[in-house]
Design an enzyme around this catalytic site. Structure first.
Site, PDB file in Angstrom:
ATOM      1  N   PHE A  44      22.232   9.884  42.278  1.00 23.26           N
ATOM      2  CA  PHE A  44      23.312   9.491  41.364  1.00 23.26           C
ATOM      3  C   PHE A  44      23.798   8.116  41.787  1.00 23.26           C
ATOM      4  O   PHE A  44      24.142   7.904  42.950  1.00 23.26           O
ATOM      5  CB  PHE A  44      24.493  10.462  41.380  1.00 23.26           C
ATOM      6  CG  PHE A  44      25.588  10.018  40.431  1.00 23.26           C
ATOM      7  CD1 PHE A  44      25.521  10.336  39.080  1.00 23.26           C
ATOM      8  CD2 PHE A  44      26.646   9.234  40.880  1.00 23.26           C
ATOM      9  CE1 PHE A  44      26.507   9.895  38.199  1.00 23.26           C
ATOM     10  CE2 PHE A  44      27.631   8.796  39.999  1.00 23.26           C
ATOM     11  CZ  PHE A  44      27.562   9.122  38.656  1.00 23.26           C
ATOM     12  N   ASP A  79      23.207   3.082  49.064  1.00 21.80           N
ATOM     13  CA  ASP A  79      24.356   3.341  48.194  1.00 21.80           C
ATOM     14  C   ASP A  79      25.331   4.212  48.977  1.00 21.80           C
ATOM     15  O   ASP A  79      25.191   5.435  49.033  1.00 21.80           O
ATOM     16  CB  ASP A  79      23.902   4.028  46.905  1.00 21.80           C
ATOM     17  CG  ASP A  79      25.074   4.334  45.972  1.00 21.80           C
ATOM     18  OD1 ASP A  79      26.236   4.196  46.410  1.00 21.80           O
ATOM     19  OD2 ASP A  79      24.821   4.706  44.810  1.00 21.80           O
ATOM     20  N   LYS A 119      34.449   3.024  45.453  1.00 25.74           N
ATOM     21  CA  LYS A 119      35.361   4.162  45.601  1.00 25.74           C
ATOM     22  C   LYS A 119      36.526   3.887  46.578  1.00 25.74           C
ATOM     23  O   LYS A 119      37.480   3.231  46.178  1.00 25.74           O
ATOM     24  CB  LYS A 119      34.578   5.419  45.950  1.00 25.74           C
ATOM     25  CG  LYS A 119      33.714   5.871  44.752  1.00 25.74           C
ATOM     26  CD  LYS A 119      33.311   7.331  44.759  1.00 25.74           C
ATOM     27  CE  LYS A 119      32.769   7.725  43.398  1.00 25.74           C
ATOM     28  NZ  LYS A 119      31.352   8.030  43.375  1.00 25.74           N
TER      29      LYS A 119
HETATM   30  C1  LIG Z   1      30.513   7.417  42.233  1.00 28.35           C
HETATM   31  C2  LIG Z   1      29.211   6.860  42.633  1.00 28.35           C
HETATM   32  C3  LIG Z   1      28.674   5.731  42.000  1.00 28.35           C
HETATM   33  C4  LIG Z   1      29.290   5.107  40.775  1.00 28.35           C
HETATM   34  O1  LIG Z   1      30.581   4.632  40.965  1.00 28.35           O
HETATM   35  P1  LIG Z   1      31.504   4.375  39.677  1.00 28.35           P
HETATM   36  O2  LIG Z   1      32.723   3.710  40.254  1.00 28.35           O
HETATM   37  O3  LIG Z   1      31.811   5.712  39.074  1.00 28.35           O
HETATM   38  O4  LIG Z   1      30.747   3.490  38.759  1.00 28.35           O
HETATM   39  C5  LIG Z   1      27.479   5.225  42.478  1.00 28.35           C
HETATM   40  N1  LIG Z   1      26.850   5.790  43.537  1.00 28.35           N
HETATM   41  C6  LIG Z   1      27.352   6.876  44.172  1.00 28.35           C
HETATM   42  C7  LIG Z   1      26.609   7.441  45.332  1.00 28.35           C
HETATM   43  C8  LIG Z   1      28.529   7.463  43.736  1.00 28.35           C
HETATM   44  O5  LIG Z   1      28.983   8.559  44.327  1.00 28.35           O
END
Ligand SMILES: *Cc1c(COP(=O)(O)O)cnc(C)c1O
Length: 411
Positions: free
Chosen positions: A146, A231, A260
């Protein structure tokens, strides 16, 4: 009396359903106040927040230092665009690079934008530095990933629901099974430019790869000249008991992606972070964002990062998370298959025969604990990292009976 305020909560839900797109399925709770690890609903009932906005609230709700920085900046200057300089972005990027050990950072807003930035960076690096013809570079991703919701990002999702109806998709990605070193090694070829990986898959169901996987794939990337992109939007900034989850295996990525909790639960701030070899492919005009690096976001992020470091949240999380996970594992329940995770990123896997995890989240909600299912069978526990052990001890008294099935609408 009670009845009329209940009607009010229902009215908010009905209004959202009437006027909003139905792209989420929230628990039926309407919140209007938060402080630290606690939130309150419109009826004044208190809940322990064990989701932390998918780890965007590592510092807790309305941390005084973050709110103070935001308030001060609101009184001075909020937005300049990148057409001009401001006095917050430079210090923010310097502090971010010093904390992470990289040479440069590119500020964006949401996580998805930071992932897109990393992909663009590595694609351009692939053609200009590695020498793969423009348009032929391939990025390897993992099944169950994700990384956000843009068209390019869902193009490499393996989740049907994220993709259905949204094509055509962006080419240039190859998927390998998560946690399989041999599959990764076999997928690398001369046009492979990057590997995009979550060190623990959050939305995929709190999936922890086998020990040694990160270090081994990192080493293959180094040998093959493939950019290792971590990520850490959800796993980073203390969540797993290290500042970054890659630190568990001594892995330093080529591109580090954060978001985040960088915004301290106040304002969306994200960044792609890398050394000059990668970052210097960007030239004036080839990438940008109107709000990226704005002084309000930068001031908030400086405070948010400062809280993580100064309050030693990674160390706290390591200790308290290990203890909490053992406690969860100790709960006797016919409904729990197993418990997995690191630090305070914990998934309790519910057996299919006991119904979806959502039923357990609903029962937890009625007992004042807000958690959310991820990937149907997993209850995720990821409270703010400032949480006290005593608070978790009390929470366990509510969690244990629910996991054992009490108050759960079992199938
Ligand atoms: C939440 C998340 C994203 C996307 O972040 P948004 O601020 O919702 O665009 C990307 N990668 C990971 C691993 C995430 O948990």
């Amino acid at each position: 009396m009670t009845e009329s305020v209940e009607v009010d909560a229902r009215a908010f839900i009905d209004e959202a359903n009437r006027w909003g797109a139905h792209n989420y399925e929230p628990l039926p709770v309407v919140l209007d106040r938060g402080e630290g690890v606690w939130v309150w609903d419109v009826r004044g009932k208190r809940y322990l927040d064990m989701l932390s906005a998918y780890s965007a609230l590592n510092q807790g709700h309305r941390h005084p230092r973050v709110i103070g920085a935001a308030r001060e900046q609101l009184e001075r200057l909020t937005l300049t665009s990148r057409a001009f300089h401001n006095d917050q972005m430079g210090p923010f990027l310097a502090e971010l690079c010093q904390a992470t050990g990289f040479e440069k950072a590119l500020p964006m807003n949401t996580g998805a934008e930071a992932v897109e930035t990393a992909i663009k960076m590595v694609r351009k690096w692939g053609s200009e530095v590695k020498g793969v013809p423009d348009g032929l570079g391939e990025i390897i991703v993992c099944g169950g990933n994700f990384a956000g919701r843009t068209i390019t990002i869902i193009s490499f999702s393996s989740e049907k629901g994220y993709r259905r109806g949204f094509g055509p998709f962006t080419p240039g990605f190859r998927t390998v099974p998560y946690g399989d070193i041999d599959a990764f090694r076999a997928a690398v070829h001369e046009n492979t430019i990057g590997f995009l990986i979550e060190p623990i898959q959050g939305e995929g169901g709190v999936v922890v790869p086998p020990e040694g996987y990160l270090a081994a794939t990192r080493e293959i990337c180094r040998r093959e000249g493939v950019a290792f992109m971590a990520d850490e939007i959800q796993t980073g900034l203390g969540r797993t008991g290290r500042l970054f989850c890659c630190d568990w295996e001594g892995v330093r990525p080529d591109v580090l992606i954060v978001g985040k909790a960088l915004g301290g639960g106040v304002y969306p701030v994200s960044a792609a972070i890398a050394d000059s070899e990668y970052m210097d492919v960007f030239q004036p005009g080839d990438h940008g964002s109107t709000f990226g690096g704005n002084p309000l976001g930068a001031a908030v992020a400086r405070a948010a990062l400062g809280v993580i470091l100064d309050e030693q949240l990674p160390q706290r999380t390591d200790e308290i998370g290990a203890w909490f996970m053992e406690e969860l594992r100790g709960i006797a329940s016919p409904h729990v298959d197993h418990v997995r995770g690191k630090g305070l990123m914990i998934g309790v896997v519910i057996r299919e025969s006991s119904g979806p995890a959502r039923l357990f989240c609903e029962a937890l909600m009625r007992r004042g604990i807000l958690a959310k299912e991820t990937h149907r069978q997993v209850v995720r526990f990821a409270p703010p990292l400032i949480i006290e052990r005593e608070t978790l001890e009390n929470a366990l008294e509510e969690i244990a009976p629910v996991l054992a099935g009490e108050g759960v609408a079992l199938p």
